[in-house]
Design a protein around this motif. Structure first.
Motif, PDB file in Angstrom:
ATOM      1  N   TYR A  55       0.832  -1.205   0.000  1.00 26.34           N
ATOM      2  CA  TYR A  55       0.000   0.000   0.000  1.00 26.34           C
ATOM      3  C   TYR A  55       0.866   1.255   0.000  1.00 26.34           C
ATOM      4  O   TYR A  55       1.988   1.251   0.494  1.00 26.34           O
ATOM      5  N   SER A  57       1.596   4.345   1.701  1.00 21.72           N
ATOM      6  CA  SER A  57       1.319   4.690   3.103  1.00 21.72           C
ATOM      7  C   SER A  57       0.688   6.059   3.292  1.00 21.72           C
ATOM      8  O   SER A  57       1.119   7.041   2.689  1.00 21.72           O
ATOM      9  N   ILE A  80       0.251  -1.653  -6.374  1.00 26.16           N
ATOM     10  CA  ILE A  80      -0.429  -0.965  -5.278  1.00 26.16           C
ATOM     11  C   ILE A  80      -1.927  -0.961  -5.591  1.00 26.16           C
ATOM     12  O   ILE A  80      -2.322  -1.171  -6.738  1.00 26.16           O
ATOM     13  N   PRO A  81      -2.768  -0.715  -4.579  1.00 27.02           N
ATOM     14  CA  PRO A  81      -4.216  -0.740  -4.833  1.00 27.02           C
ATOM     15  C   PRO A  81      -4.680   0.434  -5.684  1.00 27.02           C
ATOM     16  O   PRO A  81      -4.159   1.539  -5.571  1.00 27.02           O
ATOM     17  N   ILE A 107      -4.448   9.689  -1.465  1.00 27.61           N
ATOM     18  CA  ILE A 107      -3.629   8.477  -1.538  1.00 27.61           C
ATOM     19  C   ILE A 107      -2.855   8.467  -2.860  1.00 27.61           C
ATOM     20  O   ILE A 107      -3.414   8.752  -3.920  1.00 27.61           O
ATOM     21  N   THR A 109      -1.307   7.198  -6.191  1.00 25.19           N
ATOM     22  CA  THR A 109      -1.764   6.216  -7.165  1.00 25.19           C
ATOM     23  C   THR A 109      -0.935   6.347  -8.439  1.00 25.19           C
ATOM     24  O   THR A 109      -0.165   7.307  -8.587  1.00 25.19           O
ATOM     25  N   TYR A 147     -10.192  -4.128   1.445  1.00 26.46           N
ATOM     26  CA  TYR A 147      -9.241  -5.228   1.589  1.00 26.46           C
ATOM     27  C   TYR A 147      -9.939  -6.559   1.833  1.00 26.46           C
ATOM     28  O   TYR A 147      -9.481  -7.595   1.357  1.00 26.46           O
TER      29      TYR A 147
END
Length: 195
Positions: A55, A57, A80-81, A107, A109, A147
């Protein structure tokens, strides 16, 4: 009724964890992150993996920069998500840091023009964030279920959770929808549920 009670217990535990996170200085967080990541890097699950999902962070979480660097250097396939809809995410390939940008919810990306999705069944190690964990490997997430849904599909992946010591509690309230982890790594302990 039971679900409502569990929902309330989760809410209380998340709040308690948020308070403890806020009491850590950046220096403490960085030091602990380094210790935890070093333990992950030397763990056989990570070492033997070829395709790792980790992930990006958030400031309060264990920082994974060193893990990213190691994965790049070791030529592991790192992903990564990427959020693809409410409650759902897919692994997106991360070849290097240059393709990152700040996305939804602040986040990091992968930029749209660099986005290549990874087959979820190919991933053999997932580094899983969480609000809290218990000694049985149960995990309290942030509440979105991303998740839990993802991990049920990542059938070939072993799940490693980096955590601060305070995040490991006696009992995490769970429902059948919740998905646990295989290994929890803190600065002082490794809880390996695979034996």
């Amino acid at each position: 009724m039971v679900d409502k009670e569990i929902f309330e217990q989760k809410k209380i535990l998340r709040k308690e964890m948020a308070t403890k996170h806020s009491e850590l200085s950046k220096e403490e967080r960085d030091k602990i992150s380094h210790e935890v990541v070093q333990k992950i890097l030397s763990h056989p699950i990570y070492q033997n993996s070829k395709s790792v999902m980790a992930y990006a962070s958030m400031p309060e979480e264990i920082q994974l920069n060193e893990l990213f660097d190691d994965a790049f250097n070791a030529e592991k396939k790192l992903s990564i998500p990427f959020i693809v809809g409410r409650g759902n995410m897919r692994p997106v390939f991360l070849p290097n840091r240059d393709v990152l940008e700040v996305g939804d919810f602040g986040i990091l990306t992968v930029r749209q023009e660099n986005r290549k999705f990874v087959d979820i069944k190919e991933i053999d190690c997932v580094i899983v964030p969480g609000a809290a964990f218990d000694f049985k490997g149960n995990r309290l997430g942030k509440g979105g279920g991303y998740y839990d849904r993802f991990l049920k599909l990542a059938v070939n992946a072993k799940k490693i959770a980096p955590a601060f010591d305070f995040q490991v509690v006696e009992n995490v309230p769970i429902t059948p929808a919740d998905c646990g982890v295989d290994v929890i790594i803190t600065p002082t302990k490794i809880i390996d549920l695979l034996g």
